[in-house]
Design a protein around this motif. Structure first.
Motif, PDB file in Angstrom:
ATOM      1  N   ARG A 151       0.912  -1.198  -0.038  1.00 17.45           N
ATOM      2  CA  ARG A 151      -0.015  -0.148  -0.006  1.00 17.45           C
ATOM      3  C   ARG A 151       0.747   1.200  -0.063  1.00 17.45           C
ATOM      4  O   ARG A 151       0.380   2.029  -0.726  1.00 17.45           O
ATOM      5  N   GLU A 152       1.979   1.228   0.845  1.00 14.19           N
ATOM      6  CA  GLU A 152       2.767   2.603   0.846  1.00 14.19           C
ATOM      7  C   GLU A 152       3.585   2.818  -0.440  1.00 14.19           C
ATOM      8  O   GLU A 152       4.189   3.853  -0.516  1.00 14.19           O
ATOM      9  N   LYS A 153       3.436   1.968  -1.239  1.00  9.42           N
ATOM     10  CA  LYS A 153       4.438   2.210  -2.675  1.00  9.42           C
ATOM     11  C   LYS A 153       3.231   2.275  -3.792  1.00  9.42           C
ATOM     12  O   LYS A 153       4.017   2.604  -5.109  1.00  9.42           O
ATOM     13  N   LEU A 154       2.168   2.357  -3.504  1.00  9.64           N
ATOM     14  CA  LEU A 154       1.162   2.744  -4.542  1.00  9.64           C
ATOM     15  C   LEU A 154       1.116   3.957  -4.682  1.00  9.64           C
ATOM     16  O   LEU A 154       0.861   4.936  -3.827  1.00  9.64           O
ATOM     17  N   PRO A 155       1.612   4.701  -6.019  1.00  6.11           N
ATOM     18  CA  PRO A 155       1.376   6.097  -6.010  1.00  6.11           C
ATOM     19  C   PRO A 155       0.111   6.896  -5.666  1.00  6.11           C
ATOM     20  O   PRO A 155      -0.058   7.874  -5.303  1.00  6.11           O
ATOM     21  N   GLN A 156      -1.011   5.997  -6.090  1.00  4.10           N
ATOM     22  CA  GLN A 156      -2.251   6.792  -5.855  1.00  4.10           C
ATOM     23  C   GLN A 156      -2.479   6.879  -4.244  1.00  4.10           C
ATOM     24  O   GLN A 156      -3.554   7.336  -3.887  1.00  4.10           O
ATOM     25  N   CYS A 157      -1.720   6.143  -3.760  1.00  9.48           N
ATOM     26  CA  CYS A 157      -2.093   5.966  -2.314  1.00  9.48           C
ATOM     27  C   CYS A 157      -1.011   6.761  -1.185  1.00  9.48           C
ATOM     28  O   CYS A 157      -1.311   6.680   0.013  1.00  9.48           O
ATOM     29  N   GLN A 158      -0.059   7.647  -1.920  1.00  9.77           N
ATOM     30  CA  GLN A 158       0.796   8.269  -1.332  1.00  9.77           C
ATOM     31  C   GLN A 158       0.095   9.544  -0.533  1.00  9.77           C
ATOM     32  O   GLN A 158      -0.589  10.228  -1.087  1.00  9.77           O
TER      33      GLN A 158
ATOM     34  N   CYS B 206      -7.640   4.572  -0.531  1.00  8.83           N
ATOM     35  CA  CYS B 206      -6.751   3.828  -1.230  1.00  8.83           C
ATOM     36  C   CYS B 206      -7.278   2.679  -1.865  1.00  8.83           C
ATOM     37  O   CYS B 206      -7.679   1.907  -1.226  1.00  8.83           O
TER      38      CYS B 206
ATOM     39  N   ARG C 126       5.118   5.289   8.040  1.00 10.36           N
ATOM     40  CA  ARG C 126       4.456   5.066   6.539  1.00 10.36           C
ATOM     41  C   ARG C 126       3.112   4.549   6.619  1.00 10.36           C
ATOM     42  O   ARG C 126       2.289   4.591   5.863  1.00 10.36           O
TER      43      ARG C 126
END
Length: 366
Positions: free
Chosen positions: A96-103, A111, A173
């Motif tokens: 989850r922390e690496k998904l661009p749309q979830c930053q 998310c 994160r």
């Protein structure tokens, strides 16, 4: 009879067409059907997410008259059984922390990963493309941490009790209940140094664990509370927590010029994750001490006609302050004119020396 048979045959064919049409209509997916699912991040492959056929109310099986399914987008993270319509996670792990749309997204429902699935009717009699969404829920897979293992803070001595200093915040994160939950302060016994002796180390004896109703740190019974510092945690508008160090005792640099404490951060996961950093509090000097002479009275004898430059005596003073606050300068105070005429005082060293030759008969007592 032949005409009657022909009529029966046409009616039977028409009835079959109507039945087939009704079957097709009953298996068409509802256009506004919501394909909404949830799955936790970091799961292994083949975790069941949901069943598209069941959620659309379609008949799925292995016969030629059943619908089939095909994933048109989202195959990077998901896969679907083309016969049963079961949606599962794919071989690529979802972080989850690496998904661009979830930053920088702190609402768990915001998310998500979208997908598209084609629903194909019996004998490819119809095809419908449906959109779906999978909300990615957070797990406690990150540890809160400080930007450096050693944190520095300078505090002036003699600051009033209640003076507040902002401490560096930690980052996590994860978010929500898995994000930062609390800060704790642990003081090392004997840590820091004094003007007489510098020491380091010691076992933690004071632990401030959690907050009381005023937002201040509370003692958990693990040892005597600190008489010098207290931890307070403030809730700031963006939902974060701001640790603050409060002066609650007298700070005298000449008695102790530094303190070493442990600042610990914990998240709210189950079980919680935590990390810590060394907090070095340096007590800076203020000019709160006056210079003191080693002796209250100085006496010396001067030989008559001693040449200029002859040393007479050295006065010495010291100041417990440091830096420019501890520098001593020697000057004549209430000295008579006769003293200033015949003697010289070095401002830096305190040496008193002959300025002009002294004639005993012409000189008043100094």
């Amino acid at each position: 009879m032949q005409r009657l048979g022909a009529v029966h045959s046409s009616a039977a064919q028409a009835l079959c067409l109507v039945v087939l049409l009704l079957q097709l209509l009953t298996q068409l997916p509802v256009a506004d059907s919501a394909l909404r699912y949830r799955v936790a991040e970091e799961g292994p492959p083949d975790v069941k997410i949901g069943n598209v056929a069941v959620d659309l109310g379609l008949k799925a099986g292995t016969g030629s008259e059943d619908v089939t399914f095909a994933l048109e987008s989202g195959s990077e993270y998901f896969k679907i059984d083309n016969v049963t319509g079961e949606l599962t996670t794919g071989p690529r792990r979802i972080d989850r922390e690496k998904l661009p749309q979830c930053q920088m997204i702190f609402d768990e429902n915001e998310c998500f990963l979208d997908f598209e699935v084609s629903v194909i009717g019996p004998l490819q009699s119809w095809v419908d493309l449906l959109e779906g969404r999978v909300v990615i829920t957070d797990i406690n897979d990150n540890t809160p941490s400080f930007s450096s293992p050693v944190l520095q803070l300078s505090v002036e001595e003699n600051r009033p009790i209640g003076t507040l200093y902002l401490l560096p915040t930690a980052t996590d994160r994860d978010f929500g209940r898995n994000g930062i939950d609390r800060y704790e302060l642990v003081q090392d016994n004997g840590a820091g140094s004094s003007s007489a002796k510098r020491t380091a180390g010691g076992n933690p004896i004071t632990r401030v664990d959690g907050l009381d109703r005023r937002g201040r740190s509370g003692d958990n019974g693990g040892g005597a509370r600190s008489s010098v510092f207290e931890l307070q945690v403030a809730d700031i508008p963006d939902g974060e927590k701001q640790p603050q160090l409060i002066v609650k005792g007298i700070l005298d640099r000449e008695q102790k010029d530094s303190y070493e404490l442990i600042l610990r951060v914990r998240d709210g996961g189950n079980p919680p994750r935590s990390s810590q950093a060394l907090l070095r509090v340096s007590i800076t000097d203020v000019n709160d001490n006056g210079p003191q002479f080693e002796r209250s009275t100085y006496e010396a004898e001067i030989t008559e006609n001693a040449p200029p430059g002859t040393p007479v005596l050295q006065v010495r003073a010291s100041d417990r302050d440091i830096g420019v606050n501890g520098q001593v300068e020697y000057v004549f105070g209430a000295a008579t004119e006769s003293v200033r005429r015949v003697l010289r005082l070095d401002e830096a060293t305190g040496w008193l020396s002959v300025l002009h030759r002294i004639d005993r008969e012409d000189c008043d007592p100094i």
